[in-house]
Design a protein around this motif. Structure first.
Motif, PDB file in Angstrom:
ATOM      1  N   GLN A 110     -15.925   5.272   2.608  1.00 24.48           N
ATOM      2  CA  GLN A 110     -15.807   4.340   3.733  1.00 24.48           C
ATOM      3  C   GLN A 110     -17.194   3.881   4.188  1.00 24.48           C
ATOM      4  O   GLN A 110     -18.134   4.667   4.240  1.00 24.48           O
ATOM      5  CB  GLN A 110     -15.085   5.021   4.888  1.00 24.48           C
ATOM      6  CG  GLN A 110     -14.823   4.107   6.060  1.00 24.48           C
ATOM      7  CD  GLN A 110     -14.033   4.812   7.161  1.00 24.48           C
ATOM      8  OE1 GLN A 110     -13.434   5.851   6.944  1.00 24.48           O
ATOM      9  NE2 GLN A 110     -14.044   4.229   8.336  1.00 24.48           N
ATOM     10  N   THR A 111     -17.320   2.589   4.509  1.00 21.27           N
ATOM     11  CA  THR A 111     -18.583   2.030   5.006  1.00 21.27           C
ATOM     12  C   THR A 111     -18.651   2.223   6.509  1.00 21.27           C
ATOM     13  O   THR A 111     -17.741   1.823   7.234  1.00 21.27           O
ATOM     14  CB  THR A 111     -18.690   0.538   4.651  1.00 21.27           C
ATOM     15  OG1 THR A 111     -18.595   0.406   3.231  1.00 21.27           O
ATOM     16  CG2 THR A 111     -20.002  -0.041   5.120  1.00 21.27           C
ATOM     17  N   ARG A 112     -19.731   2.834   6.960  1.00 20.41           N
ATOM     18  CA  ARG A 112     -19.907   3.115   8.386  1.00 20.41           C
ATOM     19  C   ARG A 112     -21.220   2.508   8.863  1.00 20.41           C
ATOM     20  O   ARG A 112     -22.064   2.140   8.078  1.00 20.41           O
ATOM     21  CB  ARG A 112     -19.935   4.627   8.615  1.00 20.41           C
ATOM     22  CG  ARG A 112     -18.636   5.315   8.293  1.00 20.41           C
ATOM     23  CD  ARG A 112     -18.761   6.830   8.445  1.00 20.41           C
ATOM     24  NE  ARG A 112     -17.477   7.465   8.383  1.00 20.41           N
ATOM     25  CZ  ARG A 112     -16.863   7.783   7.242  1.00 20.41           C
ATOM     26  NH1 ARG A 112     -17.420   7.530   6.091  1.00 20.41           N
ATOM     27  NH2 ARG A 112     -15.683   8.364   7.255  1.00 20.41           N
ATOM     28  N   GLY A 113     -21.395   2.465  10.156  1.00 15.59           N
ATOM     29  CA  GLY A 113     -22.662   2.043  10.733  1.00 15.59           C
ATOM     30  C   GLY A 113     -22.849   0.541  10.778  1.00 15.59           C
ATOM     31  O   GLY A 113     -22.058  -0.228  10.219  1.00 15.59           O
ATOM     32  N   VAL A 123     -32.618   1.928  10.240  1.00 17.31           N
ATOM     33  CA  VAL A 123     -33.039   0.537  10.462  1.00 17.31           C
ATOM     34  C   VAL A 123     -34.565   0.464  10.551  1.00 17.31           C
ATOM     35  O   VAL A 123     -35.186  -0.432   9.973  1.00 17.31           O
ATOM     36  CB  VAL A 123     -32.362  -0.042  11.727  1.00 17.31           C
ATOM     37  CG1 VAL A 123     -33.002  -1.354  12.147  1.00 17.31           C
ATOM     38  CG2 VAL A 123     -30.866  -0.227  11.482  1.00 17.31           C
ATOM     39  N   MET A 124     -35.175   1.426  11.224  1.00 16.98           N
ATOM     40  CA  MET A 124     -36.636   1.451  11.338  1.00 16.98           C
ATOM     41  C   MET A 124     -37.303   1.778  10.006  1.00 16.98           C
ATOM     42  O   MET A 124     -38.441   1.376   9.762  1.00 16.98           O
ATOM     43  CB  MET A 124     -37.059   2.476  12.398  1.00 16.98           C
ATOM     44  CG  MET A 124     -36.703   2.064  13.810  1.00 16.98           C
ATOM     45  SD  MET A 124     -36.939   3.363  15.049  1.00 16.98           S
ATOM     46  CE  MET A 124     -38.599   3.876  14.758  1.00 16.98           C
ATOM     47  N   GLU A 150     -27.550  -7.727  10.506  1.00 17.66           N
ATOM     48  CA  GLU A 150     -27.168  -7.945  11.906  1.00 17.66           C
ATOM     49  C   GLU A 150     -28.008  -7.091  12.856  1.00 17.66           C
ATOM     50  O   GLU A 150     -28.364  -7.531  13.951  1.00 17.66           O
ATOM     51  CB  GLU A 150     -25.688  -7.645  12.103  1.00 17.66           C
ATOM     52  CG  GLU A 150     -24.770  -8.646  11.439  1.00 17.66           C
ATOM     53  CD  GLU A 150     -23.301  -8.263  11.565  1.00 17.66           C
ATOM     54  OE1 GLU A 150     -22.975  -7.334  12.332  1.00 17.66           O
ATOM     55  OE2 GLU A 150     -22.485  -8.893  10.877  1.00 17.66           O
ATOM     56  N   ALA A 151     -28.324  -5.873  12.447  1.00 22.28           N
ATOM     57  CA  ALA A 151     -29.100  -4.966  13.303  1.00 22.28           C
ATOM     58  C   ALA A 151     -30.537  -5.425  13.475  1.00 22.28           C
ATOM     59  O   ALA A 151     -31.156  -5.176  14.509  1.00 22.28           O
ATOM     60  CB  ALA A 151     -29.063  -3.554  12.735  1.00 22.28           C
ATOM     61  N   THR A 152     -31.081  -6.097  12.452  1.00 24.26           N
ATOM     62  CA  THR A 152     -32.487  -6.497  12.513  1.00 24.26           C
ATOM     63  C   THR A 152     -32.680  -7.991  12.737  1.00 24.26           C
ATOM     64  O   THR A 152     -33.784  -8.425  13.076  1.00 24.26           O
ATOM     65  CB  THR A 152     -33.207  -6.118  11.210  1.00 24.26           C
ATOM     66  OG1 THR A 152     -32.561  -6.766  10.114  1.00 24.26           O
ATOM     67  CG2 THR A 152     -33.209  -4.613  11.015  1.00 24.26           C
ATOM     68  N   GLY A 153     -31.644  -8.785  12.486  1.00 24.49           N
ATOM     69  CA  GLY A 153     -31.757 -10.230  12.661  1.00 24.49           C
ATOM     70  C   GLY A 153     -32.562 -10.914  11.573  1.00 24.49           C
ATOM     71  O   GLY A 153     -33.143 -11.969  11.797  1.00 24.49           O
ATOM     72  N   ARG A 154     -32.617 -10.319  10.387  1.00 30.42           N
ATOM     73  CA  ARG A 154     -33.348 -10.927   9.281  1.00 30.42           C
ATOM     74  C   ARG A 154     -32.671 -10.610   7.960  1.00 30.42           C
ATOM     75  O   ARG A 154     -31.838  -9.727   7.875  1.00 30.42           O
ATOM     76  CB  ARG A 154     -34.807 -10.463   9.262  1.00 30.42           C
ATOM     77  CG  ARG A 154     -34.988  -8.972   9.018  1.00 30.42           C
ATOM     78  CD  ARG A 154     -36.405  -8.587   8.741  1.00 30.42           C
ATOM     79  NE  ARG A 154     -36.721  -8.794   7.344  1.00 30.42           N
ATOM     80  CZ  ARG A 154     -37.627  -8.112   6.669  1.00 30.42           C
ATOM     81  NH1 ARG A 154     -38.332  -7.186   7.278  1.00 30.42           N
ATOM     82  NH2 ARG A 154     -37.854  -8.339   5.406  1.00 30.42           N
ATOM     83  N   ALA A 155     -33.064 -11.357   6.934  1.00 31.66           N
ATOM     84  CA  ALA A 155     -32.523 -11.146   5.590  1.00 31.66           C
ATOM     85  C   ALA A 155     -33.351 -10.073   4.882  1.00 31.66           C
ATOM     86  O   ALA A 155     -34.547  -9.919   5.155  1.00 31.66           O
ATOM     87  CB  ALA A 155     -32.562 -12.440   4.803  1.00 31.66           C
ATOM     88  N   ASP A 163     -29.468   8.043  14.583  1.00 32.63           N
ATOM     89  CA  ASP A 163     -29.621   8.176  13.134  1.00 32.63           C
ATOM     90  C   ASP A 163     -29.611   6.803  12.467  1.00 32.63           C
ATOM     91  O   ASP A 163     -30.399   6.547  11.557  1.00 32.63           O
ATOM     92  CB  ASP A 163     -28.508   9.050  12.552  1.00 32.63           C
ATOM     93  CG  ASP A 163     -28.521  10.440  13.143  1.00 32.63           C
ATOM     94  OD1 ASP A 163     -29.608  11.031  13.236  1.00 32.63           O
ATOM     95  OD2 ASP A 163     -27.439  10.927  13.516  1.00 32.63           O
ATOM     96  N   TRP A 164     -28.723   5.923  12.922  1.00 37.51           N
ATOM     97  CA  TRP A 164     -28.684   4.562  12.372  1.00 37.51           C
ATOM     98  C   TRP A 164     -29.966   3.829  12.737  1.00 37.51           C
ATOM     99  O   TRP A 164     -30.508   3.067  11.929  1.00 37.51           O
ATOM    100  CB  TRP A 164     -27.458   3.801  12.878  1.00 37.51           C
ATOM    101  CG  TRP A 164     -26.195   4.373  12.313  1.00 37.51           C
ATOM    102  CD1 TRP A 164     -25.223   5.057  12.977  1.00 37.51           C
ATOM    103  CD2 TRP A 164     -25.792   4.334  10.934  1.00 37.51           C
ATOM    104  NE1 TRP A 164     -24.249   5.449  12.095  1.00 37.51           N
ATOM    105  CE2 TRP A 164     -24.568   5.021  10.844  1.00 37.51           C
ATOM    106  CE3 TRP A 164     -26.355   3.807   9.780  1.00 37.51           C
ATOM    107  CZ2 TRP A 164     -23.883   5.175   9.644  1.00 37.51           C
ATOM    108  CZ3 TRP A 164     -25.682   3.958   8.577  1.00 37.51           C
ATOM    109  CH2 TRP A 164     -24.469   4.634   8.515  1.00 37.51           C
TER     110      TRP A 164
END
Length: 145
Positions: free
Chosen positions: A33-36, A76-77, A41-46, A71-72
């Motif tokens: 299953q895909t989570r998070g 992202v960072m 979308e989280a960073t606003g960039r490609a 954790d997510w």
């Protein structure tokens, strides 16, 4: 005179090295299953396909069942470092990525420390892949190379 052998243990003493640890264990299911959050979308960039692939592996990993928002946020960072590593691999960058992934349970050793067990959907442990059944000699295996 040996140290620590002359005194009797206190009645309420605790052996911190005992094999029966009382810490909780986490049984995770490899359900695919895909989570998070979505990385774009989280960073606003490609992002490059390599970075998206790396992030999606984490999103589909059994460990993701335990991930909190922090954790997510860590993943992202970490994405810009992963992007930098794919573009120009450096030992320092890989070390930082490895350290962060270790905290999230990337390898079997990390999961053992965190007392995580990954089960398949039917409740069985992960299957073990046989790489060499022992019927062929090493020379026969190397002959085709």
């Amino acid at each position: 005179m040996a140290r620590g052998t002359l005194h009797q243990k206190k009645p309420n003493s605790v052996n911190r090295n005992a094999s029966g640890l009382s810490a909780a264990t986490h049984k995770l299911t490899d359900d695919g299953q895909t989570r998070g959050p979505d990385l774009a979308e989280a960073t606003g960039r490609a992002w490059d396909a390599d970075v998206l692939g790396w992030y999606d592996v984490w999103r589909k990993s059994p460990q993701a069942q335990l991930f909190a928002a922090t954790d997510w946020q860590r993943l992202v960072m970490l994405a810009p470092l992963v992007e930098s590593h794919f573009a120009s691999p450096k030992a320092a960058t890989m070390s930082e990525i490895r350290l962060n992934e270790e905290r999230l349970g990337a390898t079997i050793t990390d999961r053992m420390r965190a007392r995580m067990t990954i089960l398949s959907e039917d409740g069985e442990g992960a299957t073990v892949l046989t790489l060499h059944d022992g019927e062929e000699s090493d020379e026969d295996l190397l002959e085709g190379l």
